[in-house]
Design an enzyme around this catalytic site. Structure first.
Site, PDB file in Angstrom:
ATOM      1  N   ALA A 105     -52.315  25.952  50.674  1.00  0.00           N
ATOM      2  CA  ALA A 105     -53.340  26.660  51.238  1.00  0.00           C
ATOM      3  C   ALA A 105     -54.613  25.818  52.103  1.00  0.00           C
ATOM      4  CB  ALA A 105     -54.223  27.556  50.275  1.00  0.00           C
ATOM      5  N   MET A 106     -55.443  26.624  52.905  1.00  0.00           N
ATOM      6  CA  MET A 106     -56.333  25.858  53.772  1.00  0.00           C
ATOM      7  C   MET A 106     -57.642  26.569  53.785  1.00  0.00           C
ATOM      8  SD  MET A 106     -57.254  23.065  55.193  1.00  0.00           S
ATOM      9  CE  MET A 106     -58.878  23.008  55.933  1.00  0.00           C
ATOM     10  N   GLU A 107     -58.542  25.754  53.404  1.00  0.00           N
ATOM     11  CA  GLU A 107     -60.012  26.573  53.371  1.00  0.00           C
ATOM     12  C   GLU A 107     -60.616  26.963  54.556  1.00  0.00           C
ATOM     13  OE1 GLU A 107     -59.084  23.276  52.388  1.00  0.00           O
ATOM     14  OE2 GLU A 107     -60.984  22.061  52.632  1.00  0.00           O
ATOM     15  N   ASN A 108     -60.218  27.035  55.673  1.00  0.00           N
ATOM     16  CA  ASN A 108     -60.723  27.430  56.805  1.00  0.00           C
ATOM     17  C   ASN A 108     -61.886  28.251  56.695  1.00  0.00           C
ATOM     18  OD1 ASN A 108     -58.673  26.036  58.389  1.00  0.00           O
ATOM     19  ND2 ASN A 108     -57.346  27.834  57.829  1.00  0.00           N
TER      20      ASN A 108
ATOM     21  N   HIS B 279     -59.650  27.957  44.309  1.00  0.00           N
ATOM     22  CA  HIS B 279     -59.910  26.595  44.832  1.00  0.00           C
ATOM     23  C   HIS B 279     -60.401  26.748  46.198  1.00  0.00           C
ATOM     24  CE1 HIS B 279     -58.328  22.300  45.411  1.00  0.00           C
ATOM     25  NE2 HIS B 279     -58.593  22.581  46.724  1.00  0.00           N
ATOM     26  N   GLU B 280     -59.790  27.527  46.979  1.00  0.00           N
ATOM     27  CA  GLU B 280     -60.180  27.598  48.586  1.00  0.00           C
ATOM     28  C   GLU B 280     -61.287  28.286  48.571  1.00  0.00           C
ATOM     29  OE1 GLU B 280     -58.201  26.014  50.432  1.00  0.00           O
ATOM     30  OE2 GLU B 280     -56.518  25.731  48.907  1.00  0.00           O
TER      31      GLU B 280
ATOM     32  N   HIS C 257     -64.392  25.866  48.022  1.00  0.00           N
ATOM     33  CA  HIS C 257     -64.310  24.816  49.319  1.00  0.00           C
ATOM     34  C   HIS C 257     -65.337  25.669  50.260  1.00  0.00           C
ATOM     35  CE1 HIS C 257     -61.592  21.501  49.034  1.00  0.00           C
ATOM     36  NE2 HIS C 257     -60.584  22.204  48.752  1.00  0.00           N
TER      37      HIS C 257
ATOM     38  N   GLU D 131     -62.017  17.709  47.290  1.00  0.00           N
ATOM     39  CA  GLU D 131     -60.813  18.207  46.425  1.00  0.00           C
ATOM     40  C   GLU D 131     -61.181  18.015  44.953  1.00  0.00           C
ATOM     41  OE1 GLU D 131     -58.962  19.947  48.026  1.00  0.00           O
ATOM     42  OE2 GLU D 131     -59.189  19.189  49.927  1.00  0.00           O
TER      43      GLU D 131
HETATM   44 ZN   LIG Z   1     -58.366  21.859  48.430  1.00  0.00          ZN
END
Ligand SMILES: [Zn+2]
Ligand SMILES: *[C@@H]1O[C@H](CO)[C@@H](O)[C@H](O)[C@H]1NC(C)=O
Ligand SMILES: *[C@@H]1O[C@H](CO)[C@@H](O)[C@H](O)[C@H]1NC(C)=O
Ligand SMILES: *[C@@H]1O[C@H](CO)[C@@H](O)[C@H](O)[C@H]1NC(C)=O
Ligand SMILES: *[C@@H]1O[C@H](CO)[C@@H](O)[C@H](O)[C@H]1NC(C)=O
Ligand SMILES: *[C@@H]1O[C@H](CO)[C@@H](O)[C@H](O)[C@H]1NC(C)=O
Ligand SMILES: *[C@@H]1O[C@H](CO)[C@@H](O)[C@H](O)[C@H]1NC(C)=O
Length: 928
Positions: free
Chosen positions: A303-306, A338-339, A342, A361
């Protein structure tokens, strides 16, 4: 004239521009600091209608502040077609001061696009640079790329576009200052056919018709807060969404392809709750007006926290009550947590440079476990994740080829390699340690201070240490003579972790403690190990059994030069009582005791009230004993006697610790004649818990403690591997019942949590048609978690031809396994004792092809390696692999770190076989 950036040398010649500046003198890997972006205005037009021509074109206007006089503008651009004749440069303070671009050049080593200016840019001036660009929506899962899914009703493929910029791929999508410390606000405008939806970090400001292209619209989003380029995101798609905004809270939506929208319920309920928890925990409101989370069919990372538009793999966001197990559900929760963590650690406060990636991270990993713990306390996520991280790091960081948490970075490929267990799990582990030795109050106060102070800015680890030291002293959580930096530098700047040797003096009630680095490679001399860590010391004694207090009773310190200072503990009990150091494993170290202490522990574990020892410490004792036996510091006799207490153990964590360790032994010993003893030892160990949990019977609805569900899932899996009791027959009968269903895609009688075990066992024992049946289910499945379970199970076959066919279709895109999932199939084959040899052969013969298959995501390729490292134990195979690596450096580029770890792990297996094989066989022979 449209040209690819790499051809611009020729274009400069065509334009008759001076060539003088083309051989660049600037070869430093960071951007010059003479300029700073103040604001971006980004317009991107995306074409999705014609599958033969999936592409985008755009224009970026960047307001640039000049900090020092300079004659060039240097920024990042990669693989973009840029028509340099259309680049403009305006001085925003006076319209009549003319400036322009005299020439351009490309530095492909560092992805720089350099524009020499006609006149010098002077400090204090602000320019507006405008650049057009275009490219194909690529197939590489980074930059601005394409993804697709099959619409089952219309039976057609639907296309969508999505971005993945971290760490350094915004430059593939538009020209920009692509380093995390160049923060600026963004105004994004997306153009697309009106049948689609456009999403970006911010909410929509307004939508207008496109005057040039029929049925196209321009969708402009609100201006963002100042942010790093790697957090920008946008997508054009035809997805459905589910709103789930809590009262008086941030607008929250969850998106997925329309035929998976019913799998969004869980994520859309969990997301806003954890967001709200963080607002309280950090004392800072989520700063954007909305947050979207979206499941992307083709996605490389988890996943990516944009900021405001978080992207996920489907398996990380979607949950189906009919197909997802408890493990799957907990994974979704943990990744969302987690995301969203961030959004503060990473997005609001960002690391200055990738050296401190762990600040992002490690924090997100640790804080996520606090978030999940808060929302689902019945899962005991904090304990579970903490132990899981520790078990991972004990192994990974015991390799000489490991690296410090904080490490210098000079190349994009090095950044990618930093997204590893050291940044995530070790980062999280040392934060947990700090939380435990500082106490909740000062830890939270320090974090809040840090977040407030560096909001919308960038920070390094020393900034965090300062905030935490201030809070620690204020709340008297740390002696005034101590500061966090001295303590934590020993953990973040040094590779590895210590083993502490506890030698008790039973008459005097004292113990002498010494430390040194713990390494798996036993050929490394004592003197060469070195290292000193500041260690908060906590311990419990048999008399008090106080495992709740994790505050340090003393510290092991280091001298000014980082040398070890031995420590003596007094007030310990006499010779009839054990001690256990490292209460709840709050700190990353291993402990070795003298023999008497071990014997006292084994006595309590096998005959006494072992439940009074904290469950994490039970897991610790197993882990330590098995490691010490592995490296020869302890006898296998002692270790295996200790492990035998598991026949009485009914909790999840000690079993998890045991299985993770015994798996390593199994991977070697099952290829040897003495496997028989090991197998019988394992059967004896597992049978009591298997029966206690009612075998594979579907008792799940009656289980109250969630961890018991995980325990039963795990024990069932091991029981069938070792042919314990009726495991195999029951598994096969479930599978037969499923095969007898008239509509197996709609009705599956196998209990969800047992599916991995039932499928794998039935494929291992089964026929060609059992395999074919499951493969058909894979093709028909609409749920990512189910698909993954099946992929893994298909690798369990013992038929060489089936495994060979499976290997080949794993890397054939036409066969319906997405590239991002191919490693699950490969790993399953390679961990199978028969498939191992096929997979090894395949990998070594096709390494060029495999490299190209994954390029440029080398990280995914590195996931193919662990089965080789864990099962290779013959010196000759190790040498073969070493030669293979030397001969194929070109096809293993970007995997240097993974290769080193692989080779070192193989070496430690070779050592183990030579040193321990006989000893272990002898000790278990007497126990079975
Ligand atoms: Zn991360
Ligand atoms: C661009 O300008 C910076 C700052 O003045 C300078 O350090 C750098 O060498 C220049 N780059 C080129 C390619 O001329
Ligand atoms: C860059 O562009 C070339 C030519 O269009 C293409 O072959 C290559 O795959 C692209 N690379 C990336 C990283 O997009
Ligand atoms: C879907 O379309 C493909 C070709 O595009 C065809 O081979 C297949 O049979 C179709 N499936 C159904 C269920 O109509
Ligand atoms: C919503 O939040 C505002 C500002 O935080 C507060 O004044 C208001 O009372 C809240 N309303 C409700 C219904 O909670
Ligand atoms: C430790 O904490 C647990 C749970 O909070 C509690 O049940 C137990 O009594 C405590 N034990 C001691 C020795 O204080
Ligand atoms: C650890 O303790 C044992 C005695 O229990 C001793 O033999 C050994 O040398 C010690 N190792 C170190 C590194 O101090």
């Amino acid at each position: 004239m449209k040209l690819l950036a790499t051809l611009l040398v020729a274009s400069a010649m065509l334009l008759g521009v001076s060539m003088a500046s083309i051989s660049s003198s600037y070869s430093y890997y960071r951007l010059p600091t003479a300029l700073r972006p103040k604001k971006y205005d980004l317009r991107v037009l995306t074409h999705l209608e014609n599958p033969e021509e999936l592409r985008f074109e755009g224009n970026v206007k960047i307001l640039i502040e000049v900090l020092e006089n300079t004659k060039n503008i240097t920024l990042h651009a990669k693989n973009l077609t840029i028509d340099e004749a259309l680049i403009t440069l305006k001085d925003t303070s006076s319209a009549d001061k003319k400036n322009c671009i005299s020439s351009t050049e490309v530095n492909s080593q560092h992805d720089f696009y350099v524009m020499q200016t006609c006149n010098e840019l002077l400090a204090g001036e602000v320019y507006e640079l405008s650049m057009p660009f275009s490219a194909d929506l690529n197939r590489q899962l980074e930059g601005y790329y394409r993804s697709s899914y099959l619409d089952p009703v219309a039976n057609v493929t639907r296309w969508l576009s999505i971005t993945q910029f971290e760490p350094a791929s915004a430059r593939l999508a538009f020209p920009c200052f692509d380093e995390p410390n160049f923060k600026a606000p963004f105004v994004v405008t997306l153009g697309y056919h009106k049948k689609y939806t456009g999403l970006s970090n911010m909410p929509v400001k307004e939508i207008k018709n496109n005057d040039q292209i029929a049925d196209y619209i321009w969708c402009e989003f609100l201006e963002s807060v100042p942010m790093s380029t790697y957090l920008i995101a946008y997508s054009v798609n035809d997805f459905a969404h589910k709103p789930s905004t809590l009262p008086n809270s941030t607008l929250f939506r969850t998106w997925a392809r329309p035929n998976a929208i019913d799998q969004c319920d869980y994520a859309s309920g969990f997301g806003p709750k954890v967001l709200q928890y963080y607002e309280d925990l950090f004392g800072i409101k989520f700063p954007l007006p909305k947050i979207d989370q979206i499941a992307i069919p083709d996605f490389s990372a988890g996943a990516m926290e944009n900021w405001g538009l978080v992207t996920y793999r489907e398996i990380a966001l979607l949950y189906s009550a009919a197909h997802s197990s408890l493990v799957d559900k907990q994974r979704v929760a943990s990744i969302i947590a987690h995301e969203l963590a961030h959004q503060w650690f990473g997005n609001l406060v960002t690391m200055k440079w990738w050296t401190d990636l762990w600040l992002n991270e490690g924090f997100a990993t640790y804080v996520a476990s606090l978030g999940v713990e808060n929302i689902n306390p019945e899962w005991h996520a904090l304990e579970q994740e903490s132990l899981g991280n520790l078990l991972t790091i004990f192994r990974r960081d015991a390799l000489e080829s490991s690296h410090p948490i904080s490490r210098p970075i000079e190349m994009v490929s090095e950044i990618s390699e930093s997204f590893d267990q050291i940044s995530y799990q070790k980062g999280s582990t040392v934060l947990r340690m700090m939380h435990m030795f500082l106490g909740d109050e000062s830890f939270r106060a320090g974090l809040q201070k840090y977040l407030l102070k560096y909001s919308y800015g960038n920070a390094e680890q020393d900034n965090l240490w300062e905030s935490l030291t201030e809070a620690a002293h204020k709340y008297r959580a740390l002696p005034k003579s101590y500061d966090i930096k001295s303590i934590m530098d020993s953990w973040t700047l040094q590779t590895g972790y210590p083993i502490i040797n506890v030698t008790r003096n039973y008459e005097q009630g004292t113990a002498k403690l010494t430390q040194e680095r713990y390494l798996l490679n036993t050929q490394i001399a004592r003197a060469a190990r070195g290292g000193c860590w500041w260690v908060p010391l906590s311990y419990a004694t048999q008399g008090e059994q106080d495992f709740n207090n994790t505050a340090p009773k003393a510290w092991m310190e280091c001298d000014k030069n980082g040398g070890v200072l031995p420590k003596t503990i007094t007030d310990l009990p006499g010779n009839d009582q054990w001690v256990i150091f490292n209460t709840q494993l709050s700190t990353l170290y291993k402990v070795n005791y003298d023999e008497r202490n071990w014997k006292l522990l084994i006595e309590t574990l096998t005959n006494g009230e072992f439940e009074r020892i904290h469950v994490i410490n039970r897991a610790q004792l197993i882990d330590d004993a098995l490691y010490l036996a592995w490296t020869g510091e302890q006898d296998y006799e002692i270790a295996m006697r200790l492990v035998e207490y598991l026949q009485r153990e009914r909790e999840y964590l000690p079993w998890k610790s045991a299985f993770e360790n015994l798996k390593r032994i199994k991977n070697i010993i099952r290829q040897t004649p003495n496997y028989e003893f090991f197998k019988r030892y394992m059967q004896k160990l597992i049978a009591p818990i298997y029966l206690h949990l009612n075998g594979l019977n579907d008792t799940f609805s009656g289980i109250e403690q969630q961890e018991q569900v995980l325990l039963k899932t795990m024990v069932g899996n091991w029981a069938c591997q070792y042919q314990v009791e009726d495991c195999i027959e029951v598994a096969q009968s479930y599978y037969r019942a499923w095969r007898a269903e008239p509509k197996p895609d709609e009705k599956n009688p196998v209990p969800i949590n047992l599916r991995p075990t039932v499928y794998c066992t039935s494929i291992r024992q089964g026929s060609d048609s059992d395999w074919q049946f499951l493969w058909t289910r894979y093709k028909n499945s609409n749920v990512a978690a189910e698909k993954r379970t099946i992929l893994t199970s298909l690798g369990c076959s013992r038929e060489v031809w089936l495994l060979q066919r499976y290997l080949e279709l794993t890397f054939d895109p036409k066969e319906g396994i997405r590239r991002q999932d191919s490693m699950w199939a490969f790993q399953a084959i390679a961990y199978n004792e028969i498939g191992f040899h096929l997979a090894r052969e395949y990998f070594m013969n096709n390494v060029d092809f495999i490299y190209k298959f994954y390029h440029p995501i080398t990280k995914d390729m590195s996931r193919l390696l662990p089965p080789f490292s864990e099962q290779t134990f013959l010196e000759s195979d190790f040498e073969d692999f070493k030669n293979f690596v030397t001969a194929n450096r070109g096809s293993l580029k970007g995997l240097e770190q993974a290769i080193q770890q692989t080779l070192e792990t193989m070496l430690t297996n070779v050592q183990w076989k030579q040193r321990n094989y006989r000893q272990l066989s002898r000790s278990i022979e007497t126990m079975i």
